[in-house]
Design a protein around this motif. Sequence first.
Motif, mmCIF file in Angstrom:
data_model
loop_
_atom_site.group_PDB
_atom_site.id
_atom_site.type_symbol
_atom_site.label_atom_id
_atom_site.label_comp_id
_atom_site.label_asym_id
_atom_site.label_seq_id
_atom_site.Cartn_x
_atom_site.Cartn_y
_atom_site.Cartn_z
ATOM 1 N N ASP A 110 42.900 48.443 52.366
ATOM 2 C CA ASP A 110 43.182 48.742 50.781
ATOM 3 C C ASP A 110 41.399 49.095 49.972
ATOM 4 O O ASP A 110 40.718 49.241 51.012
ATOM 5 C CB ASP A 110 43.258 46.862 50.086
ATOM 6 N N SER A 111 41.820 49.731 48.979
ATOM 7 C CA SER A 111 40.600 49.899 48.728
ATOM 8 C C SER A 111 40.239 48.987 47.223
ATOM 9 O O SER A 111 41.347 48.943 46.458
ATOM 10 C CB SER A 111 40.934 51.400 47.782
ATOM 11 N N LYS A 112 39.447 48.559 47.197
ATOM 12 C CA LYS A 112 39.012 47.764 46.326
ATOM 13 C C LYS A 112 38.049 49.209 44.357
ATOM 14 O O LYS A 112 37.079 48.992 45.642
ATOM 15 C CB LYS A 112 38.674 46.273 46.328
ATOM 16 N N ILE A 113 37.716 48.109 43.780
ATOM 17 C CA ILE A 113 37.195 48.557 42.999
ATOM 18 C C ILE A 113 36.137 47.685 41.993
ATOM 19 O O ILE A 113 37.095 46.485 41.409
ATOM 20 C CB ILE A 113 37.208 49.133 41.830
ATOM 21 N N ILE A 114 34.922 46.872 42.111
ATOM 22 C CA ILE A 114 34.490 45.231 41.809
ATOM 23 C C ILE A 114 33.592 46.204 40.684
ATOM 24 O O ILE A 114 31.871 47.310 41.165
ATOM 25 C CB ILE A 114 33.855 45.430 42.890
ATOM 26 N N ILE A 203 42.313 56.813 43.804
ATOM 27 C CA ILE A 203 40.933 55.880 43.990
ATOM 28 C C ILE A 203 40.800 55.950 42.077
ATOM 29 O O ILE A 203 40.440 54.495 41.806
ATOM 30 C CB ILE A 203 40.107 55.679 44.419
ATOM 31 N N ILE A 204 39.983 56.836 41.891
ATOM 32 C CA ILE A 204 39.725 57.342 40.571
ATOM 33 C C ILE A 204 40.446 56.383 39.678
ATOM 34 O O ILE A 204 40.828 56.280 38.519
ATOM 35 C CB ILE A 204 39.161 58.533 40.276
ATOM 36 N N LYS A 205 41.903 57.227 39.677
ATOM 37 C CA LYS A 205 43.505 56.168 38.720
ATOM 38 C C LYS A 205 42.802 55.360 38.532
ATOM 39 O O LYS A 205 43.491 54.249 37.372
ATOM 40 C CB LYS A 205 44.594 56.338 39.240
ATOM 41 N N MET A 206 42.560 54.085 39.615
ATOM 42 C CA MET A 206 42.293 52.538 39.709
ATOM 43 C C MET A 206 41.235 52.066 38.487
ATOM 44 O O MET A 206 41.436 50.827 37.749
ATOM 45 C CB MET A 206 42.195 52.110 40.928
ATOM 46 N N MET A 207 40.109 52.495 37.994
ATOM 47 C CA MET A 207 39.075 52.215 37.655
ATOM 48 C C MET A 207 39.261 52.616 36.160
ATOM 49 O O MET A 207 40.214 53.067 35.492
ATOM 50 C CB MET A 207 38.286 53.631 37.643
ATOM 51 N N LYS A 208 39.284 50.908 35.456
ATOM 52 C CA LYS A 208 39.119 50.729 34.502
ATOM 53 C C LYS A 208 38.079 51.461 33.593
ATOM 54 O O LYS A 208 36.861 51.382 33.823
ATOM 55 C CB LYS A 208 38.412 48.988 34.011
ATOM 56 N N LYS A 209 38.638 52.332 32.303
ATOM 57 C CA LYS A 209 37.811 53.479 31.504
ATOM 58 C C LYS A 209 36.461 52.467 30.718
ATOM 59 O O LYS A 209 35.842 52.510 30.908
ATOM 60 C CB LYS A 209 38.254 53.746 30.807
ATOM 61 N N ALA A 210 37.716 50.738 30.373
ATOM 62 C CA ALA A 210 36.070 49.749 29.717
ATOM 63 C C ALA A 210 35.585 49.796 30.593
ATOM 64 O O ALA A 210 33.775 48.796 30.085
ATOM 65 C CB ALA A 210 37.011 49.295 29.229
ATOM 66 N N GLU A 211 35.343 49.146 31.604
ATOM 67 C CA GLU A 211 34.637 48.822 32.364
ATOM 68 C C GLU A 211 33.275 49.852 33.198
ATOM 69 O O GLU A 211 32.599 49.669 33.795
ATOM 70 C CB GLU A 211 34.874 48.077 34.073
#
Length: 262
Positions: A110-114, A203-211
């Motif tokens: 899996d890939s995670k963005i924290i 993976i970049i598409k998973m990122m939340k713009k607000a964060e």
Amino acid sequence: MNRNYYAGLDGGSTYTKAALICQNQMVDAMVTNTGIDNNASASALIEKMCSRRGISRAEVRYTMATGYSRKVFDIADDDISEITAHAYGVRLTAPRDYRPGMIIDIGGQDSKIIYLDKNYAVKNFTMNDKCAAGTGKFMEVIAQILETTIDQVGPLSLESKAPCDINSTCVVFAQSEVVSLVARKYDRRDILAGMHLSMAKRIIKMMKKAEKGGDILMTGGGALNIGVHKAFEEEMMRDVYVARYPQFNGAIGAALIASERA
């Protein structure tokens, strides 16, 4: 002089990692294939680290587990979520002047963005475990198709002059796409570069713009791949840092938490 040691175990789907810390500094780390008996693998890692450091098992005051297998490790005193462990690990693995903002963790399955605040506390996270196309396991499969090793995937991709377009979002279709490119005599360096760009985009598409804010740090086994690192920097058009001991970030974080719980 008596010293207190604390251990962290990160039971991944592909590899099990262990870290040993003393006085808030990492003193040893080891990794092994998880295998069919992840409990035995974890116990063996702790024993080997103790032997290598010349200490007894009793000198490890507390052991914290994280990862997929965290609930089955008999040797652990407690367990903690992967997200929390990775956030803690950054305290030891990030560059000195790192300003916390985001961790990109590429694991075996899996890939995670924290997303972190300035004190390394978790603000939010996103995770993709539905498809392996953005993970370390996918890279291993493609390396086999292209008759190279996982260690050479990154350096070879940096020699690419014209990265291939790999558009499939499913690992099965992506593998078929790579096989087709091989059959059409595309250079494997260009295929690998295209694979890394495809992974980064997914993976970049998973990122939340607000964060989005603060420095970005890569962890996990995928961070050892220089081609993936370059792909993220190209796609995001900014610096992306690689953690020290990236594959052990979760285990280090678990060990740090163990030192606070003891």
